[in-house]
Write an enzyme that holds these catalytic residues in place. Sequence first.
Site, short mmCIF file in Angstrom:
data_model
loop_
_atom_site.label_atom_id
_atom_site.label_comp_id
_atom_site.label_asym_id
_atom_site.label_seq_id
_atom_site.Cartn_x
_atom_site.Cartn_y
_atom_site.Cartn_z
N ARG A 17 -3.64 -10.21 4.89
CA ARG A 17 -4.15 -10.18 3.52
C ARG A 17 -3.05 -9.62 2.63
O ARG A 17 -2.64 -8.47 2.78
CB ARG A 17 -5.41 -9.33 3.43
CG ARG A 17 -6.06 -9.31 2.06
CD ARG A 17 -7.31 -8.44 2.05
NE ARG A 17 -7.97 -8.45 0.75
CZ ARG A 17 -7.68 -7.60 -0.25
NH1 ARG A 17 -6.74 -6.67 -0.07
NH2 ARG A 17 -8.32 -7.67 -1.40
N LYS A 21 0.82 -1.21 0.00
CA LYS A 21 0.00 0.00 0.00
C LYS A 21 0.86 1.26 0.00
O LYS A 21 2.07 1.23 0.22
CB LYS A 21 -0.95 -0.01 1.21
CG LYS A 21 -2.10 -1.00 1.02
CD LYS A 21 -3.15 -0.89 2.10
CE LYS A 21 -4.34 -1.80 1.78
NZ LYS A 21 -5.37 -1.77 2.84
#
Length: 286
Positions: free
Chosen positions: A265, A231
Amino acid sequence: MPKVTKKTLNCRGRLLDLAQPAVMGILNITPDSFFTGSRVSLDETLLRAGQMLTDGATFLDVGGYSTRPGAADVSPAQEADRVIPVIESILANFPDALVSIDTFRASVARQAVEAGACVINDVSGGTLDPAMFDTVGELARSGMGVPYVLMHMRGTPQTMQSMTTYQQLVVDVIDELASQLARLRTRGATDIILDPGFGFAKTPAQNFELLNSLNSFHIFDEPLLIGLSRKTTVWKTLNIKPEEALNGTTVLNTAALLKGASILRVHDVREAVEAVKLTQKIILFD
């Protein structure tokens, strides 16, 4: 190290013990995911899914709606058309796979469960579809065994980055999750996984603050799913590209595991599984 109560999830009749953290592999069936390496065509899906399972993934998270900041909207029908054939194909070839559906739409979630998915991963935490909690509750009461991931987010994928103002970040996120969790429990839901929502209505600095305070979320006594893989928080902090963010992702995943994460995840399963194995050795000595 945090002492986390063992949590068992009922995934369509299969009991999954999260005493050792699990890894959820990301399968984005979208043309515009922020990380190009995770964009998977239907032809590539089985190969990628098989490799993730070989590498140690417990879950395969299938999504057909990009939630990157500013992502374009797609219709529920288009989203379902993307994910349902993939779920059916995965389970036809890997019958024991635990498939999660990454959607905030109740209709897509229901179709995915009917196709064999056993987890609903809702990035909106029930805020974008008023029918979601009723659907989750109905599935819980049916005894089918479909855990639900309740994530913290404000706004929509198109507006969330304009909604990053908090009085007290950690307290506010916990309060907002608690409110949604209470609503969900009134519907009869039992197997609930919480996700603080890294990157969703949070700045990179806020993401680091959340990660540092992850122990605070154990007040809920529910397993925590952490999604930090490649991210902005990683690659902008390091001034690199998402394609170069694997090492940084592993560092933050390790920090999350040491603070009690139950599920990671990720785009890169093998590296996450290795992080789990190594951090478990550290925790044994606490």
